[in-house]
Design an enzyme around this catalytic site. Structure first.
Site, PDB file in Angstrom:
ATOM      1  N   ASN A 185       0.871  -0.962   0.220  1.00 39.89           N
ATOM      2  CA  ASN A 185      -0.045  -0.190  -0.106  1.00 39.89           C
ATOM      3  C   ASN A 185       1.068   1.307   0.119  1.00 39.89           C
ATOM      4  OD1 ASN A 185      -2.954   0.799   2.219  1.00 39.89           O
ATOM      5  ND2 ASN A 185      -2.496   1.100  -0.056  1.00 39.89           N
ATOM      6  N   GLN A 213      -2.760   6.800  -1.362  1.00 38.16           N
ATOM      7  CA  GLN A 213      -3.049   7.932  -0.374  1.00 38.16           C
ATOM      8  C   GLN A 213      -1.868   8.795  -0.341  1.00 38.16           C
ATOM      9  OE1 GLN A 213      -6.339   7.457   0.370  1.00 38.16           O
ATOM     10  NE2 GLN A 213      -6.711   5.251   0.889  1.00 38.16           N
ATOM     11  N   CYS A 239      -6.601   5.074   7.500  1.00 37.12           N
ATOM     12  CA  CYS A 239      -5.696   4.221   6.613  1.00 37.12           C
ATOM     13  C   CYS A 239      -4.671   3.401   7.476  1.00 37.12           C
ATOM     14  CB  CYS A 239      -5.012   4.711   5.621  1.00 37.12           C
ATOM     15  SG  CYS A 239      -4.100   3.854   4.583  1.00 37.12           S
ATOM     16  N   HIS A 268     -16.815  -0.808   5.898  1.00 34.69           N
ATOM     17  CA  HIS A 268     -16.012  -1.975   4.984  1.00 34.69           C
ATOM     18  C   HIS A 268     -17.284  -3.141   4.930  1.00 34.69           C
ATOM     19  CE1 HIS A 268     -11.979  -1.503   5.115  1.00 34.69           C
ATOM     20  NE2 HIS A 268     -12.057  -0.627   6.052  1.00 34.69           N
ATOM     21  N   ASN A 319     -15.791   0.288   1.403  1.00 32.63           N
ATOM     22  CA  ASN A 319     -14.580  -0.837   0.960  1.00 32.63           C
ATOM     23  C   ASN A 319     -14.833  -2.054   0.920  1.00 32.63           C
ATOM     24  OD1 ASN A 319     -12.234   1.351   1.167  1.00 32.63           O
ATOM     25  ND2 ASN A 319     -13.192   1.492   3.232  1.00 32.63           N
ATOM     26  N   GLU A 332     -10.865  -0.867  -2.838  1.00 37.90           N
ATOM     27  CA  GLU A 332     -10.981   0.427  -1.847  1.00 37.90           C
ATOM     28  C   GLU A 332     -11.970   1.311  -2.472  1.00 37.90           C
ATOM     29  OE1 GLU A 332      -7.731   1.978   0.399  1.00 37.90           O
ATOM     30  OE2 GLU A 332      -6.446   0.054   0.065  1.00 37.90           O
ATOM     31  N   ARG A 333     -12.529   2.137  -1.803  1.00 36.67           N
ATOM     32  CA  ARG A 333     -13.456   3.170  -2.222  1.00 36.67           C
ATOM     33  C   ARG A 333     -12.365   4.144  -3.086  1.00 36.67           C
ATOM     34  NH1 ARG A 333     -15.906   6.178   2.864  1.00 36.67           N
ATOM     35  NH2 ARG A 333     -13.772   5.953   3.359  1.00 36.67           N
ATOM     36  N   CYS A 353      -4.398  -3.330   2.547  1.00 37.88           N
ATOM     37  CA  CYS A 353      -5.274  -2.063   3.075  1.00 37.88           C
ATOM     38  C   CYS A 353      -5.368  -2.560   4.559  1.00 37.88           C
ATOM     39  CB  CYS A 353      -6.801  -2.328   2.391  1.00 37.88           C
ATOM     40  SG  CYS A 353      -8.191  -1.118   3.488  1.00 37.88           S
ATOM     41  N   GLY A 401      -9.051  -2.732   6.141  1.00 41.48           N
ATOM     42  CA  GLY A 401      -9.688  -3.862   5.427  1.00 41.48           C
ATOM     43  C   GLY A 401      -9.338  -5.051   6.081  1.00 41.48           C
TER      44      GLY A 401
END
Length: 287
Positions: free
Chosen positions: A13, A46, A76, A172, A203, A221-222, A230, A233
């Site tokens: 990520n 991000q 996050c 989620h 998500n 992910e959105r 994630c 997540g």
């Protein structure tokens, strides 16, 4: 304007991290999108901003912006691990345990001797209004070994899907699959993410249970699509698996970008996530 940045990653990520502790950051959504763009910018899932906190007992303010849309988001977890590595590497603190505030939460982050970072992700949220999730008129299914009445929910227009729904500071939906490699992430992910039952979108986690202490996970992910990992997540998927009776309280999770350790000691306890965080490079960009 020329902007200094640090590129970091946690289990694949990836993030652009900005220091707003000395000079306030006032970037537009278009500038944030430029930073997140993988062809015309730096490239990131991000954008993370490090700011000073004005709250007593809190070390930093931690702001998160979606790299694709430029919108500020709630949480996050993989970014939080990179956050604590960043403030250490840049001399902003010498504490191994720091407290940070997000747009809707307070997190405690601990740098471990082996370089990994443990994040106290706070308690999961199951109240549908706070997720938010509109369950009106739906008939859920309860498993015989679930904990405290946790449920699996169908969705109109998405046949064969049963979702565990919760929040880890962001919404989620988790569905169990036989094999994450064969899961229809590209098809089902966007359909569930934008379903009308989720007012702020959601998500979507695709969870494969290998044993009571080991799982594999892919996450759509959105506003970003599938990412290599994630953090929230991962926590949501393990919490759902525990409540549904599939998993023990300590779980090794394999994402496409790396491995995480997720622990949820008790129903009323915080979720703990431990994993890697690494600086990739530093640079400057003209915005």
């Amino acid at each position: 304007m020329r902007l200094r940045f640090t590129k970091m990653q946690g289990a694949g990520n990836d993030f652009v991290v900005l220091d707003g502790t000395r000079t306030p950051l006032a970037l537009t959504p278009a500038q944030l999108q430029r930073l997140g763009d993988r062809r015309f910018g730096v490239g990131a899932d991000q954008i993370l901003a490090v700011e000073r906190s004005t709250t007593p007992g809190v070390d930093f303010r931690y702001r998160i912006f979606n790299g694709a849309s430029g919108d500020e988001v709630e949480h996050c977890g993989n970014g939080a691990r990179c956050f604590v590595r960043y403030v250490h590497e840049h001399g902003l603190t010498d504490k191994t345990r720091v407290r940070v505030e997000t747009v809707n939460n307070l997190l405690e982050l601990q740098l471990q001797p082996d370089g990994r970072v443990t994040v106290d992700m706070n308690r999961p949220v199951f109240d549908h209004d706070r997720i938010p999730f509109d369950a009106s008129g739906l008939a859920p299914r309860r498993l015989p070994d679930e904990i405290s009445g946790f449920e699996l929910w169908p969705l109109e227009g998405v046949d064969g899907v049963e979702l565990a729904v919760l929040s880890m500071g962001n919404p989620h939906a988790v569905l169990r699959v036989a094999d994450v490699d064969a899961a229809a992430v590209a098809d089902l992910g966007p359909r569930i993410e934008t379903h009308a039952r989720f007012a702020r979108h959601v998500n979507v986690g695709f969870l494969q249970v290998l044993s009571r202490g080991e799982v594999r996970l892919r996450v759509h992910e959105r506003d970003a699509g599938e990412t290599l990992a994630c953090g929230t997540g991962a926590c949501a998927a393990v919490v759902a698996g525990i409540r549904l009776g599939w998993l023990d309280r300590r779980v090794e999770l394999h994402a496409r970008g790396g491995d995480l350790l997720i622990e949820w000691p008790a129903l009323e306890a915080s979720v703990l996530m431990t994993g890697p965080a690494q600086t990739v490079f530093e640079g400057e960009i003209e915005l």
